[in-house]
Scaffold this motif. Structure first.
Motif, PDB file in Angstrom:
ATOM      1  N   ILE A 263     -18.485  94.608 -60.471  1.00 55.58           N
ATOM      2  CA  ILE A 263     -19.282  93.520 -60.040  1.00 55.58           C
ATOM      3  C   ILE A 263     -20.637  93.908 -59.041  1.00 55.58           C
ATOM      4  O   ILE A 263     -21.417  93.581 -59.199  1.00 55.58           O
ATOM      5  N   VAL A 264     -20.074  94.529 -58.220  1.00 63.42           N
ATOM      6  CA  VAL A 264     -20.971  95.130 -56.943  1.00 63.42           C
ATOM      7  C   VAL A 264     -20.754  96.525 -56.218  1.00 63.42           C
ATOM      8  O   VAL A 264     -19.533  96.241 -56.051  1.00 63.42           O
ATOM      9  N   TYR A 265     -21.319  97.019 -55.870  1.00 61.68           N
ATOM     10  CA  TYR A 265     -20.882  98.360 -55.352  1.00 61.68           C
ATOM     11  C   TYR A 265     -21.337  98.433 -54.073  1.00 61.68           C
ATOM     12  O   TYR A 265     -22.824  97.606 -53.521  1.00 61.68           O
ATOM     13  N   THR A 266     -21.647  98.848 -52.615  1.00 52.33           N
ATOM     14  CA  THR A 266     -22.366  99.494 -51.744  1.00 52.33           C
ATOM     15  C   THR A 266     -22.483 100.953 -51.489  1.00 52.33           C
ATOM     16  O   THR A 266     -21.255 101.172 -51.740  1.00 52.33           O
ATOM     17  N   GLU A 267     -23.625 101.158 -51.064  1.00 47.17           N
ATOM     18  CA  GLU A 267     -23.778 102.471 -50.297  1.00 47.17           C
ATOM     19  C   GLU A 267     -24.340 102.585 -48.937  1.00 47.17           C
ATOM     20  O   GLU A 267     -25.041 102.155 -48.549  1.00 47.17           O
ATOM     21  N   GLY A 268     -23.087 103.485 -48.372  1.00 52.04           N
ATOM     22  CA  GLY A 268     -23.970 103.319 -46.702  1.00 52.04           C
ATOM     23  C   GLY A 268     -23.810 105.355 -46.286  1.00 52.04           C
ATOM     24  O   GLY A 268     -22.800 105.835 -47.126  1.00 52.04           O
ATOM     25  N   ARG A 269     -24.263 105.599 -45.608  1.00 50.41           N
ATOM     26  CA  ARG A 269     -24.121 106.736 -44.632  1.00 50.41           C
ATOM     27  C   ARG A 269     -22.347 107.114 -44.520  1.00 50.41           C
ATOM     28  O   ARG A 269     -21.410 108.226 -44.496  1.00 50.41           O
ATOM     29  N   GLU A 270     -21.166 106.315 -43.899  1.00 55.29           N
ATOM     30  CA  GLU A 270     -19.888 105.789 -43.556  1.00 55.29           C
ATOM     31  C   GLU A 270     -19.165 105.497 -44.969  1.00 55.29           C
ATOM     32  O   GLU A 270     -18.931 105.001 -45.775  1.00 55.29           O
ATOM     33  N   LYS A 271     -17.535 106.049 -44.815  1.00 57.13           N
ATOM     34  CA  LYS A 271     -17.248 106.316 -45.779  1.00 57.13           C
ATOM     35  C   LYS A 271     -16.618 104.793 -45.766  1.00 57.13           C
ATOM     36  O   LYS A 271     -16.333 103.985 -47.411  1.00 57.13           O
ATOM     37  N   GLU A 272     -16.400 104.008 -45.152  1.00 55.38           N
ATOM     38  CA  GLU A 272     -16.487 103.020 -45.048  1.00 55.38           C
ATOM     39  C   GLU A 272     -17.236 101.179 -45.625  1.00 55.38           C
ATOM     40  O   GLU A 272     -16.433 100.414 -45.915  1.00 55.38           O
ATOM     41  N   THR A 349     -26.167  95.896 -58.204  1.00 52.32           N
ATOM     42  CA  THR A 349     -25.651  95.604 -58.811  1.00 52.32           C
ATOM     43  C   THR A 349     -25.216  96.690 -60.227  1.00 52.32           C
ATOM     44  O   THR A 349     -25.279  97.874 -59.770  1.00 52.32           O
ATOM     45  N   PRO A 350     -24.069  95.795 -60.935  1.00 48.17           N
ATOM     46  CA  PRO A 350     -23.426  96.767 -61.991  1.00 48.17           C
ATOM     47  C   PRO A 350     -24.013  98.066 -62.322  1.00 48.17           C
ATOM     48  O   PRO A 350     -23.533  99.155 -62.701  1.00 48.17           O
ATOM     49  N   SER A 351     -25.396  97.795 -62.486  1.00 51.30           N
ATOM     50  CA  SER A 351     -26.201  98.996 -63.226  1.00 51.30           C
ATOM     51  C   SER A 351     -27.227  99.470 -62.379  1.00 51.30           C
ATOM     52  O   SER A 351     -27.656 100.329 -62.940  1.00 51.30           O
ATOM     53  N   GLY A 352     -26.718  99.634 -61.193  1.00 51.93           N
ATOM     54  CA  GLY A 352     -27.501 100.125 -60.072  1.00 51.93           C
ATOM     55  C   GLY A 352     -28.901  99.777 -59.446  1.00 51.93           C
ATOM     56  O   GLY A 352     -29.555 100.576 -58.962  1.00 51.93           O
TER      57      GLY A 352
END
Length: 443
Positions: A263-272, A349-352
């Motif tokens: 559905i959605v994913y998040t990306e950041g510097r930390e694992k959390e 979004t799911p497709s990146g």
């Protein structure tokens, strides 16, 4: 509302799409200590300046006020969504997610250095006064908003019910700024509204993603099905002017219409800050046709839902380009009951796709327009309006008058008057009907 993710407490708060990690002051200090000598030199510089101000400034100053000011300045240098919340503002922010708060009903951000309206919330003083998505707020009362933080702006616009506040607004099409005087009120945001349109077609409007949005959506879908004989032939999901809200609620809403997958994913510097949210098969709605309506006031969580349904080809997205807020803010409670809102990740979004500063592009672009009944337009007459016209002699023995029983003939009468005047909604309804007709023809 707090949720456990990978052993850490995470709160999902507010219309800025906040993934809220709860970190203690000790953990923050340990992290600072691990950064190295250069940071200590900078901190020493700060403490030197603080000591000089405390000792030599012309008037005695409050240390906490200086610290709060320094924190505000530090966060303002990062991005428009990172900010510091003093204890009273942090407490009020947590109340906001329950859908009741005092103020004008405006969701705001800083865009191109200017305080900008994301969207007015329906049925609030701002909405009724004609404030629109994209409006630039140049002044609040006599105070210019240039270099004003979002939190400071919010604090100035809020106040006791019945009191007035004047906003100076610049809008595309204005020759010069215009003043809007609004009366503050207690803002009661109803998250979900729904109506039946034509036979079998439903309309659901999500104004903001709050703690009970998913529960209210379930009730709305159940009621629409009961009103339409147990099943829906199509659904219009209206996310226009929805400024966002709780991430978990956006995921749950999308999950109703997506059988499986991301559905959605998040990306950041930390694992959390790196998380993935996937759909579950249980509780998924039947695969009836759907249209999702968006506009420039659709932001954050509403863009997550629209983007997920678009990527999964579950719905046709119609309207105009969305706002484009694709960052995630973490709310960190501090030791003195204040709070830190910090941008820690971007969502995709799911497709990146990252929609940050871009927004969701509709599959079908439909501008907002006013529908005028052809019955009221000058110069249009019908056969029945002519003098001495004769009635048809129907072969089936009927008198050809509207009885409200024919599904096609009674379509307009079953659509709410307010929706009938909404060009984008009616275009969405037409698309759903055409969809069903094409399926019938192709069989």
């Amino acid at each position: 509302m707090f949720k456990t993710i990978k052993g850490k407490r995470v709160a999902l708060l507010l219309a800025s799409l906040c993934v809220v990690a709860v970190l203690g002051a000790g953990a923050v200090q340990k992290r600072c200590a691990a950064e190295g000598g250069n940071d200590y030199e900078s901190i020493e510089l700060f403490t030197d300046v603080l000591a000089i101000v405390k000792k030599s400034y012309v008037e005695e100053v409050d240390t906490k006020k200086l610290i709060y000011g320094a924190i505000n300045g530090m966060l303002a240098s990062l991005d428009p969504h990172s900010s510091f919340m003093p204890p009273d503002m942090y407490k009020e922010m947590k109340i906001d997610t329950k859908g009741s708060f005092g103020g004008l009903g405006i969701e705001i951000t800083i865009k191109d250095g200017l305080l900008t309206v994301i969207s007015p919330i329906e049925d609030t003083p701002a909405f009724k006064a004609g404030i629109k998505a994209g409006d630039q707020i140049l002044k609040i009362e006599d105070r210019f908003t240039k270099d004003m933080t979002i939190m400071d702006a919010v604090k100035r616009m809020r106040g006791p019910k019945g009191t007035k506040v004047t906003l100076t607004i610049m809008r595309e099409g204005f020759d010069k700024p215009k003043e809007f005087t609004l009366v503050r009120d207690t803002i009661q945001v109803k998250s979900v509204r729904f109506k039946s349109m034509d036979q079998g077609y439903g309309y659901i409007r999500i104004a903001q993603f709050q703690e009970k949005t998913d529960d209210d959506l379930v009730k709305a879908l159940k009621a629409l099905k009961e009103e339409n004989g147990g099943d829906l032939r199509g659904l219009v999901l209206d996310l226009r002017n929805d400024p966002g809200g709780l991430l978990d609620q956006a995921v749950k809403v999308a999950d109703h219409f997506v059988e499986d997958g991301l559905i959605v994913y998040t990306e950041g510097r930390e694992k959390e800050s790196r998380m993935q949210f996937t759909a579950r098969k249980s509780g998924t709605e039947p695969n009836y046709p759907m249209v999702v309506l968006i506009n420039s006031g659709s932001a954050s969580a509403s863009e997550i839902v629209a983007g997920a349904l678009q990527d999964h080809k579950r719905a046709v997205v119609m309207g105009t380009q969305s706002f484009g807020k694709g960052s995630v803010q973490t709310i960190i409670p501090l030791s003195d009951e204040s709070g830190l809102r910090l941008t820690t990740a971007r969502y995709f979004t799911p497709s990146g796709r990252s929609i940050q500063a871009k927004g969701i592009t509709p599959d079908i672009v439909v501008e907002r327009a006013e529908i005028q009944s052809t019955e009221k337009m000058e110069g249009h007459i019908r056969e029945k309006d002519l003098e001495n016209h004769f009635d048809s002699d129907s072969k089936d023995g009927s008198d050809n008058k509207q009885k409200g029983t024919d599904k096609g003939a009674s379509a307009a009468s079953k659509v709410d008057e307010q929706l009938k005047s909404d060009y984008q909604v009616m275009r969405a309804l037409d698309l759903l009907k055409g969809w069903e007709i094409l399926k019938t023809i192709s069989k």
